[in-house]
Scaffold this motif. Structure first.
Motif, PDB file in Angstrom:
ATOM      1  N   THR A   1       0.850  -1.201   0.000  1.00 54.61           N
ATOM      2  CA  THR A   1       0.000   0.000   0.000  1.00 54.61           C
ATOM      3  C   THR A   1       0.876   1.238   0.000  1.00 54.61           C
ATOM      4  OG1 THR A   1      -1.737  -1.168   1.222  1.00 54.61           O
ATOM      5  CG2 THR A   1      -1.821   1.237   1.229  1.00 54.61           C
ATOM      6  N   LYS A   2       0.436   2.280  -0.698  1.00 55.18           N
ATOM      7  CA  LYS A   2       1.186   3.533  -0.757  1.00 55.18           C
ATOM      8  C   LYS A   2       0.313   4.591  -1.420  1.00 55.18           C
ATOM      9  CE  LYS A   2       3.251   2.099  -5.150  1.00 55.18           C
ATOM     10  NZ  LYS A   2       4.517   1.785  -5.863  1.00 55.18           N
ATOM     11  N   ILE A   3       0.740   5.849  -1.267  1.00 50.13           N
ATOM     12  CA  ILE A   3       0.154   6.941  -2.041  1.00 50.13           C
ATOM     13  C   ILE A   3       1.165   7.245  -3.144  1.00 50.13           C
ATOM     14  CG2 ILE A   3      -0.827   9.256  -1.997  1.00 50.13           C
ATOM     15  CD1 ILE A   3      -1.062   9.028   1.031  1.00 50.13           C
ATOM     16  N   ALA A   4       0.848   6.836  -4.345  1.00 49.49           N
ATOM     17  CA  ALA A   4       1.791   6.960  -5.453  1.00 49.49           C
ATOM     18  C   ALA A   4       1.808   8.385  -6.004  1.00 49.49           C
ATOM     19  CB  ALA A   4       1.411   5.968  -6.558  1.00 49.49           C
ATOM     20  N   PRO A   5       2.827   8.749  -6.772  1.00 52.93           N
ATOM     21  CA  PRO A   5       2.872  10.083  -7.391  1.00 52.93           C
ATOM     22  C   PRO A   5       1.594  10.361  -8.185  1.00 52.93           C
ATOM     23  CG  PRO A   5       4.984   8.991  -7.646  1.00 52.93           C
ATOM     24  CD  PRO A   5       4.058   7.972  -7.058  1.00 52.93           C
ATOM     25  N   GLY A   6       1.071  11.570  -8.004  1.00 57.08           N
ATOM     26  CA  GLY A   6      -0.156  11.953  -8.682  1.00 57.08           C
ATOM     27  C   GLY A   6      -1.414  11.510  -7.965  1.00 57.08           C
ATOM     28  N   GLN A   7      -1.284  10.869  -6.788  1.00 60.11           N
ATOM     29  CA  GLN A   7      -2.444  10.413  -6.031  1.00 60.11           C
ATOM     30  C   GLN A   7      -2.527  11.141  -4.692  1.00 60.11           C
ATOM     31  OE1 GLN A   7      -1.974   6.158  -5.635  1.00 60.11           O
ATOM     32  NE2 GLN A   7      -2.550   5.757  -7.767  1.00 60.11           N
ATOM     33  N   PHE A   8      -3.671  10.958  -3.999  1.00 58.04           N
ATOM     34  CA  PHE A   8      -3.813  11.490  -2.641  1.00 58.04           C
ATOM     35  C   PHE A   8      -4.647  10.505  -1.840  1.00 58.04           C
ATOM     36  CE2 PHE A   8      -7.821  12.889  -4.400  1.00 58.04           C
ATOM     37  CZ  PHE A   8      -8.705  12.857  -3.321  1.00 58.04           C
ATOM     38  N   GLN A   9      -4.597  10.662  -0.521  1.00 57.17           N
ATOM     39  CA  GLN A   9      -5.385   9.812   0.378  1.00 57.17           C
ATOM     40  C   GLN A   9      -5.910  10.683   1.518  1.00 57.17           C
ATOM     41  OE1 GLN A   9      -7.571   7.498   1.210  1.00 57.17           O
ATOM     42  NE2 GLN A   9      -6.141   5.950   0.415  1.00 57.17           N
ATOM     43  N   GLU A  10      -7.058  10.290   2.079  1.00 55.06           N
ATOM     44  CA  GLU A  10      -7.632  11.013   3.222  1.00 55.06           C
ATOM     45  C   GLU A  10      -7.645  10.103   4.440  1.00 55.06           C
ATOM     46  OE1 GLU A  10     -11.446  12.531   2.060  1.00 55.06           O
ATOM     47  OE2 GLU A  10     -10.557  14.349   1.161  1.00 55.06           O
ATOM     48  N   PHE A  11      -7.215  10.662   5.568  1.00 57.88           N
ATOM     49  CA  PHE A  11      -7.149   9.945   6.839  1.00 57.88           C
ATOM     50  C   PHE A  11      -8.116  10.636   7.807  1.00 57.88           C
ATOM     51  CE2 PHE A  11      -3.209   9.585   4.537  1.00 57.88           C
ATOM     52  CZ  PHE A  11      -2.885   8.231   4.616  1.00 57.88           C
ATOM     53  N   ARG A  12      -9.135   9.907   8.257  1.00 58.12           N
ATOM     54  CA  ARG A  12     -10.228  10.518   8.994  1.00 58.12           C
ATOM     55  C   ARG A  12     -10.110  10.307  10.502  1.00 58.12           C
ATOM     56  NH1 ARG A  12     -14.141  12.376   5.874  1.00 58.12           N
ATOM     57  NH2 ARG A  12     -15.639  12.369   7.586  1.00 58.12           N
ATOM     58  N   LEU A  13     -10.512  11.372  11.240  1.00 55.82           N
ATOM     59  CA  LEU A  13     -10.552  11.349  12.698  1.00 55.82           C
ATOM     60  C   LEU A  13     -11.869  11.931  13.185  1.00 55.82           C
ATOM     61  CD1 LEU A  13      -7.035  12.650  13.896  1.00 55.82           C
ATOM     62  CD2 LEU A  13      -7.866  10.290  13.921  1.00 55.82           C
ATOM     63  N   SER A  14     -12.342  11.404  14.304  1.00 52.40           N
ATOM     64  CA  SER A  14     -13.467  12.007  15.019  1.00 52.40           C
ATOM     65  C   SER A  14     -12.884  12.707  16.238  1.00 52.40           C
ATOM     66  CB  SER A  14     -14.467  10.931  15.442  1.00 52.40           C
ATOM     67  OG  SER A  14     -15.456  11.484  16.295  1.00 52.40           O
ATOM     68  N   LEU A  15     -13.207  13.988  16.413  1.00 53.62           N
ATOM     69  CA  LEU A  15     -12.595  14.806  17.459  1.00 53.62           C
ATOM     70  C   LEU A  15     -13.647  15.472  18.333  1.00 53.62           C
ATOM     71  CD1 LEU A  15      -9.992  16.678  15.204  1.00 53.62           C
ATOM     72  CD2 LEU A  15      -9.610  14.574  16.502  1.00 53.62           C
TER      73      LEU A  15
END
Length: 242
Positions: free
Chosen positions: A121-135
């Motif tokens: 698994t990785k965020i490859a060049p040209g991609q993005f990822q979202e990491f969610r938190l409840s605060l």
């Protein structure tokens, strides 16, 4: 040499293309920062946010993201949303002053959340990822929360998104994700406006009913007066006939 209109148009188009490419090249980094989405939340409330992490490298992939939570305004509740292919871990720190939450004293709070990519698994060049938190609960006496982040690539490079933007100055090269906190006054004003409208509607209904009752009363009185007048007229005719 005579320049024809066709050549002139071609030259203008080429210049425009080069200029446009330069603008895009200059603007691209501004859209590639690590940010928190959405960028606003209500003071004193609970919210769910996503840390949006784009991969800025042309050759390396992102394999880890660390987000530090501000300890000047510690949060009693921090939860991660499962993300396939990533393992989330939380670090806690002791608090100098306990937090009050749901009738209990909270003596430690989450100070950092780390997401590490699993094998493959990785965020490859040209991609993005979202990491969610409840605060929550968010501070009621602050207008923003700054989350400093570290982005690690598979070639060992680490980008530190830790610079705080200052009012009146240009945006730093690596700004820290910032969550703006707003007062709940808008919701209160809307509630008050709704209550005022309901009161006006009730008052208007009562006024309409009162006016309708008055009209009915006057109508009945008019009928009675008409009947009495007719009776007196008949009696007068009979007397003249006699």
């Amino acid at each position: 040499m005579r320049i024809t209109p066709a050549r002139r148009l071609a030259a203008v188009a080429a210049v425009a293309t080069v200029a446009g490419s330069a603008v895009v090249a200059l603007a691209a980094p501004a859209f590639a920062h690590v940010t928190v989405q959405p960028g606003t939340a209500t003071q004193g409330g609970y919210t769910a946010v996503a840390f949006r992490v784009p991969d800025e490298s042309d050759t390396a992939s992102t394999v880890k993201i660390e987000v530090s939570l501000p300890m000047d305004h510690p949060l009693a509740s921090v939860r991660t949303q499962p993300l396939p292919g990533w393992t989330a871990t939380m670090e806690k720190s002791k608090l100098d002053k306990p937090l009050k939450a749901h009738g209990q004293d909270i003596t430690e709070a989450v100070s950092k959340v780390t997401w590490t990519a699993d094998a493959g698994t990785k965020i490859a060049p040209g991609q993005f990822q979202e990491f969610r938190l409840s605060l929550g609960a968010l501070p009621a006496d602050a207008d923003k929360m700054t989350f400093k982040a570290l982005q690690t690539y598979d070639n060992g490079d680490v980008v530190r998104w830790i610079d705080e933007a200052k009012e009146g100055q240009a945006e730093p090269a690596h700004p820290a994700p910032t969550l703006t906190l707003t007062k709940a006054a808008a919701a209160t004003d809307q509630h008050a406006m709704g209550a005022s409208q309901d009161k006006a509607a009730i008052t208007g209904t009562a006024t309409a009913k009162s006016s309708d009752n008055a009209a009915r009363t006057l109508g009945v009185v008019g009928i009675v007066v008409g009947v009495i007048g007719a009776a007196l007229g008949v009696m007068g005719l009979r007397r003249k006939t006699s």
